[in-house]
Each structure stands twice: as structure tokens, then as C-alpha cells.
Design a protein around this motif. Structure first.
Motif, PDB file in Angstrom:
ATOM      1  N   GLY A  33      33.964 -35.907 -10.673  1.00  0.00           N
ATOM      2  CA  GLY A  33      34.635 -34.623 -10.501  1.00  0.00           C
ATOM      3  C   GLY A  33      33.760 -33.542  -9.887  1.00  0.00           C
ATOM      4  O   GLY A  33      34.260 -32.497  -9.473  1.00  0.00           O
ATOM      5  N   GLU A  34      32.469 -33.784  -9.818  1.00  0.00           N
ATOM      6  CA  GLU A  34      31.552 -32.783  -9.278  1.00  0.00           C
ATOM      7  C   GLU A  34      31.682 -32.687  -7.754  1.00  0.00           C
ATOM      8  O   GLU A  34      31.771 -33.701  -7.066  1.00  0.00           O
ATOM      9  CB  GLU A  34      30.117 -33.157  -9.651  1.00  0.00           C
ATOM     10  N   ALA A  35      31.665 -31.469  -7.253  1.00  0.00           N
ATOM     11  CA  ALA A  35      31.737 -31.248  -5.806  1.00  0.00           C
ATOM     12  C   ALA A  35      30.392 -31.589  -5.167  1.00  0.00           C
ATOM     13  O   ALA A  35      29.335 -31.387  -5.775  1.00  0.00           O
ATOM     14  CB  ALA A  35      32.094 -29.802  -5.507  1.00  0.00           C
ATOM     15  N   ILE A  36      30.466 -32.129  -3.958  1.00  0.00           N
ATOM     16  CA  ILE A  36      29.250 -32.363  -3.186  1.00  0.00           C
ATOM     17  C   ILE A  36      29.318 -31.482  -1.943  1.00  0.00           C
ATOM     18  O   ILE A  36      30.386 -30.989  -1.585  1.00  0.00           O
ATOM     19  CB  ILE A  36      29.068 -33.859  -2.826  1.00  0.00           C
ATOM     20  N   PRO A  37      28.184 -31.240  -1.291  1.00  0.00           N
ATOM     21  CA  PRO A  37      28.179 -30.326  -0.144  1.00  0.00           C
ATOM     22  C   PRO A  37      29.141 -30.780   0.962  1.00  0.00           C
ATOM     23  O   PRO A  37      29.382 -31.976   1.133  1.00  0.00           O
ATOM     24  CB  PRO A  37      26.735 -30.384   0.357  1.00  0.00           C
ATOM     25  N   SER A  38      29.644 -29.800   1.696  1.00  0.00           N
ATOM     26  CA  SER A  38      30.483 -30.130   2.849  1.00  0.00           C
ATOM     27  C   SER A  38      29.637 -30.913   3.854  1.00  0.00           C
ATOM     28  O   SER A  38      28.400 -30.871   3.812  1.00  0.00           O
ATOM     29  CB  SER A  38      31.014 -28.860   3.503  1.00  0.00           C
ATOM     30  N   MET A  39      30.307 -31.616   4.746  1.00  0.00           N
ATOM     31  CA  MET A  39      29.588 -32.393   5.751  1.00  0.00           C
ATOM     32  C   MET A  39      28.692 -31.490   6.589  1.00  0.00           C
ATOM     33  O   MET A  39      27.536 -31.822   6.860  1.00  0.00           O
ATOM     34  CB  MET A  39      30.579 -33.137   6.645  1.00  0.00           C
ATOM     35  N   ARG A  40      29.229 -30.349   6.984  1.00  0.00           N
ATOM     36  CA  ARG A  40      28.446 -29.419   7.819  1.00  0.00           C
ATOM     37  C   ARG A  40      27.233 -28.886   7.055  1.00  0.00           C
ATOM     38  O   ARG A  40      26.131 -28.811   7.600  1.00  0.00           O
ATOM     39  CB  ARG A  40      29.314 -28.248   8.272  1.00  0.00           C
ATOM     40  N   ALA A  41      27.435 -28.515   5.803  1.00  0.00           N
ATOM     41  CA  ALA A  41      26.332 -27.965   5.005  1.00  0.00           C
ATOM     42  C   ALA A  41      25.232 -29.006   4.801  1.00  0.00           C
ATOM     43  O   ALA A  41      24.037 -28.691   4.933  1.00  0.00           O
ATOM     44  CB  ALA A  41      26.856 -27.468   3.660  1.00  0.00           C
ATOM     45  N   ALA A  43      24.644 -31.696   6.650  1.00  0.00           N
ATOM     46  CA  ALA A  43      24.028 -31.983   7.952  1.00  0.00           C
ATOM     47  C   ALA A  43      22.994 -30.917   8.301  1.00  0.00           C
ATOM     48  O   ALA A  43      21.879 -31.232   8.738  1.00  0.00           O
ATOM     49  CB  ALA A  43      25.102 -32.073   9.031  1.00  0.00           C
ATOM     50  N   LYS A  44      23.349 -29.661   8.087  1.00  0.00           N
ATOM     51  CA  LYS A  44      22.436 -28.560   8.393  1.00  0.00           C
ATOM     52  C   LYS A  44      21.193 -28.629   7.509  1.00  0.00           C
ATOM     53  O   LYS A  44      20.066 -28.485   7.983  1.00  0.00           O
ATOM     54  CB  LYS A  44      23.150 -27.219   8.209  1.00  0.00           C
ATOM     55  N   LYS A  45      21.412 -28.865   6.218  1.00  0.00           N
ATOM     56  CA  LYS A  45      20.294 -28.933   5.274  1.00  0.00           C
ATOM     57  C   LYS A  45      19.326 -30.060   5.619  1.00  0.00           C
ATOM     58  O   LYS A  45      18.110 -29.901   5.525  1.00  0.00           O
ATOM     59  CB  LYS A  45      20.828 -29.127   3.851  1.00  0.00           C
ATOM     60  N   LEU A  46      19.871 -31.221   6.024  1.00  0.00           N
ATOM     61  CA  LEU A  46      19.041 -32.391   6.316  1.00  0.00           C
ATOM     62  C   LEU A  46      18.546 -32.420   7.763  1.00  0.00           C
ATOM     63  O   LEU A  46      17.698 -33.244   8.105  1.00  0.00           O
ATOM     64  CB  LEU A  46      19.810 -33.674   6.005  1.00  0.00           C
ATOM     65  N   ILE A  48      20.431 -33.224  10.406  1.00  0.00           N
ATOM     66  CA  ILE A  48      21.013 -34.398  11.052  1.00  0.00           C
ATOM     67  C   ILE A  48      22.402 -34.052  11.579  1.00  0.00           C
ATOM     68  O   ILE A  48      22.924 -32.976  11.306  1.00  0.00           O
ATOM     69  CB  ILE A  48      21.088 -35.613  10.084  1.00  0.00           C
ATOM     70  N   SER A  49      22.987 -34.970  12.291  1.00  0.00           N
ATOM     71  CA  SER A  49      24.297 -34.762  12.888  1.00  0.00           C
ATOM     72  C   SER A  49      25.409 -34.754  11.839  1.00  0.00           C
ATOM     73  O   SER A  49      25.359 -35.503  10.856  1.00  0.00           O
ATOM     74  CB  SER A  49      24.555 -35.891  13.892  1.00  0.00           C
ATOM     75  N   VAL A  50      26.422 -33.930  12.064  1.00  0.00           N
ATOM     76  CA  VAL A  50      27.608 -33.916  11.203  1.00  0.00           C
ATOM     77  C   VAL A  50      28.282 -35.287  11.249  1.00  0.00           C
ATOM     78  O   VAL A  50      28.796 -35.769  10.236  1.00  0.00           O
ATOM     79  CB  VAL A  50      28.591 -32.804  11.628  1.00  0.00           C
ATOM     80  N   ILE A  51      28.247 -35.929  12.405  1.00  0.00           N
ATOM     81  CA  ILE A  51      28.863 -37.259  12.555  1.00  0.00           C
ATOM     82  C   ILE A  51      28.171 -38.277  11.647  1.00  0.00           C
ATOM     83  O   ILE A  51      28.823 -39.138  11.060  1.00  0.00           O
ATOM     84  CB  ILE A  51      28.820 -37.710  14.032  1.00  0.00           C
ATOM     85  N   THR A  52      26.868 -38.150  11.496  1.00  0.00           N
ATOM     86  CA  THR A  52      26.121 -39.049  10.606  1.00  0.00           C
ATOM     87  C   THR A  52      26.543 -38.838   9.159  1.00  0.00           C
ATOM     88  O   THR A  52      26.776 -39.807   8.422  1.00  0.00           O
ATOM     89  CB  THR A  52      24.601 -38.824  10.766  1.00  0.00           C
ATOM     90  N   VAL A  53      26.667 -37.590   8.751  1.00  0.00           N
ATOM     91  CA  VAL A  53      27.105 -37.291   7.382  1.00  0.00           C
ATOM     92  C   VAL A  53      28.545 -37.760   7.193  1.00  0.00           C
ATOM     93  O   VAL A  53      28.884 -38.331   6.154  1.00  0.00           O
ATOM     94  CB  VAL A  53      26.962 -35.788   7.053  1.00  0.00           C
ATOM     95  N   GLN A  54      29.379 -37.566   8.213  1.00  0.00           N
ATOM     96  CA  GLN A  54      30.769 -38.027   8.120  1.00  0.00           C
ATOM     97  C   GLN A  54      30.818 -39.534   7.923  1.00  0.00           C
ATOM     98  O   GLN A  54      31.592 -40.027   7.101  1.00  0.00           O
ATOM     99  CB  GLN A  54      31.549 -37.645   9.380  1.00  0.00           C
ATOM    100  N   ARG A  55      29.972 -40.264   8.637  1.00  0.00           N
ATOM    101  CA  ARG A  55      29.939 -41.727   8.473  1.00  0.00           C
ATOM    102  C   ARG A  55      29.526 -42.095   7.046  1.00  0.00           C
ATOM    103  O   ARG A  55      30.102 -42.991   6.436  1.00  0.00           O
ATOM    104  CB  ARG A  55      28.992 -42.349   9.486  1.00  0.00           C
ATOM    105  N   ALA A  56      28.545 -41.385   6.514  1.00  0.00           N
ATOM    106  CA  ALA A  56      28.096 -41.639   5.141  1.00  0.00           C
ATOM    107  C   ALA A  56      29.219 -41.343   4.152  1.00  0.00           C
ATOM    108  O   ALA A  56      29.512 -42.150   3.259  1.00  0.00           O
ATOM    109  CB  ALA A  56      26.862 -40.798   4.819  1.00  0.00           C
ATOM    110  N   TYR A  57      29.877 -40.197   4.313  1.00  0.00           N
ATOM    111  CA  TYR A  57      30.958 -39.818   3.405  1.00  0.00           C
ATOM    112  C   TYR A  57      32.139 -40.785   3.530  1.00  0.00           C
ATOM    113  O   TYR A  57      32.754 -41.147   2.525  1.00  0.00           O
ATOM    114  CB  TYR A  57      31.410 -38.383   3.676  1.00  0.00           C
ATOM    115  N   ASP A  58      32.443 -41.201   4.766  1.00  0.00           N
ATOM    116  CA  ASP A  58      33.526 -42.177   4.960  1.00  0.00           C
ATOM    117  C   ASP A  58      33.215 -43.485   4.242  1.00  0.00           C
ATOM    118  O   ASP A  58      34.085 -44.079   3.603  1.00  0.00           O
ATOM    119  CB  ASP A  58      33.760 -42.450   6.452  1.00  0.00           C
ATOM    120  N   GLU A  59      31.970 -43.921   4.332  1.00  0.00           N
ATOM    121  CA  GLU A  59      31.545 -45.152   3.664  1.00  0.00           C
ATOM    122  C   GLU A  59      31.648 -44.999   2.146  1.00  0.00           C
ATOM    123  O   GLU A  59      32.147 -45.889   1.453  1.00  0.00           O
ATOM    124  CB  GLU A  59      30.108 -45.485   4.072  1.00  0.00           C
TER     125      GLU A  59
END
Length: 125
Positions: A33-41, A43-46, A48-59
Motif C-alpha cells: 500500500g505504500e506509495a513509491i516515487p513517480s517515474m519522473r521523480a 529517474a531524476k533522482k537516479l 537515468i532515463s524515464v523510459i528505464t524507470v518505466q521498464r522497471a515499473y512495468d516489470e
């Protein structure tokens, strides 16, 4: 949520993200139930690309570890612990299957394998 990316790792960046989020779940540092950072947030923090984070989140979503709710964000799935346990059981089965095959290939009695498992189990206690 602390995630560290090693740019020189053989592991793709999206897998580093998924592996570390799963580890945070297993250690209880991320709860259902805990929220995790948005893909953009993230990506910016790390850096890296938003697309990379999106792939991770999709997986992670495909495997049942997170749920994404449009306009609300991504959250740790209520069933994530069951999925994690199932994933770890599959890995354990794979390693045990390899150990049994090695024992058969080298004519090592299965009782020896049982003794080794007991030995390593006692070391953990």
C-alpha cells in the motif's frame, strides 16, 4: 527509498532498480500500500532515463509487486509478499534441482546432500 545504480554493472539499469525494490520489500522497508516515487521523480533522482524507470515499473507490475493507478501513482501491491515468496521458492527449487543433478552426475548419495543442507541450516542458527 534508497536505490543505487552502478553504471559499470553487467546488470541492466532497469534490473538494478527492480532487484533493489524487491529487496526493499523483502526487508520490510517498503510495505504493501505504500506509495513509491513517480517515474519522473525516480529517474531524476537516479540520473537515468524515464523510459528505464518505466521498464522497471512495468516489470514490477507484471510480476505483481507494484500497482499503478492512473492519476494517483504507483504503490506496493497488497499481494507483494506472496509474489516475493513465490519468486524465492522458484529460485530455491532451481538451485536444489542443480544440486541434485550434480549429486547424480558424480554418484554422490542424496543423503550427503541432505547432510549438507542440515549443516548449512545449522550455521544460520
Amino acid at each position: 527509498m534508497e536505490i543505487f545504480i552502478r553504471k559499470n554493472s553487467d546488470l541492466p539499469i532497469y534490473e538494478q532498480v527492480t532487484t533493489q525494490i524487491k529487496a526493499l520489500i523483502s526487508k520490510g522497508k517498503l510495505s504493501p500500500g505504500e506509495a513509491i516515487p513517480s517515474m519522473r521523480a525516480l529517474a531524476k533522482k537516479l540520473g537515468i532515463s524515464v523510459i528505464t524507470v518505466q521498464r522497471a515499473y512495468d516489470e514490477l507490475a507484471k510480476e505483481g509487486f507494484i500497482e499503478t493507478i492512473p492519476a494517483k501513482g504507483s504503490f506496493i501491491s497488497e499481494n507483494c509478499l506472496a509474489f516475493f515468496e513465490e519468486e524465492m521458492t522458484k529460485k530455491l527449487e532451481m538451485h536444489l534441482q542443480s544440486a541434485v543433478q550434480i549429486a547424480h552426475d558424480f554418484d554422490i548419495p542424496i543423503t550427503t546432500l541432505h547432510e549438507l543442507i542440515d549443516f548449512f541450516n545449522e550455521e544460520e542458527d
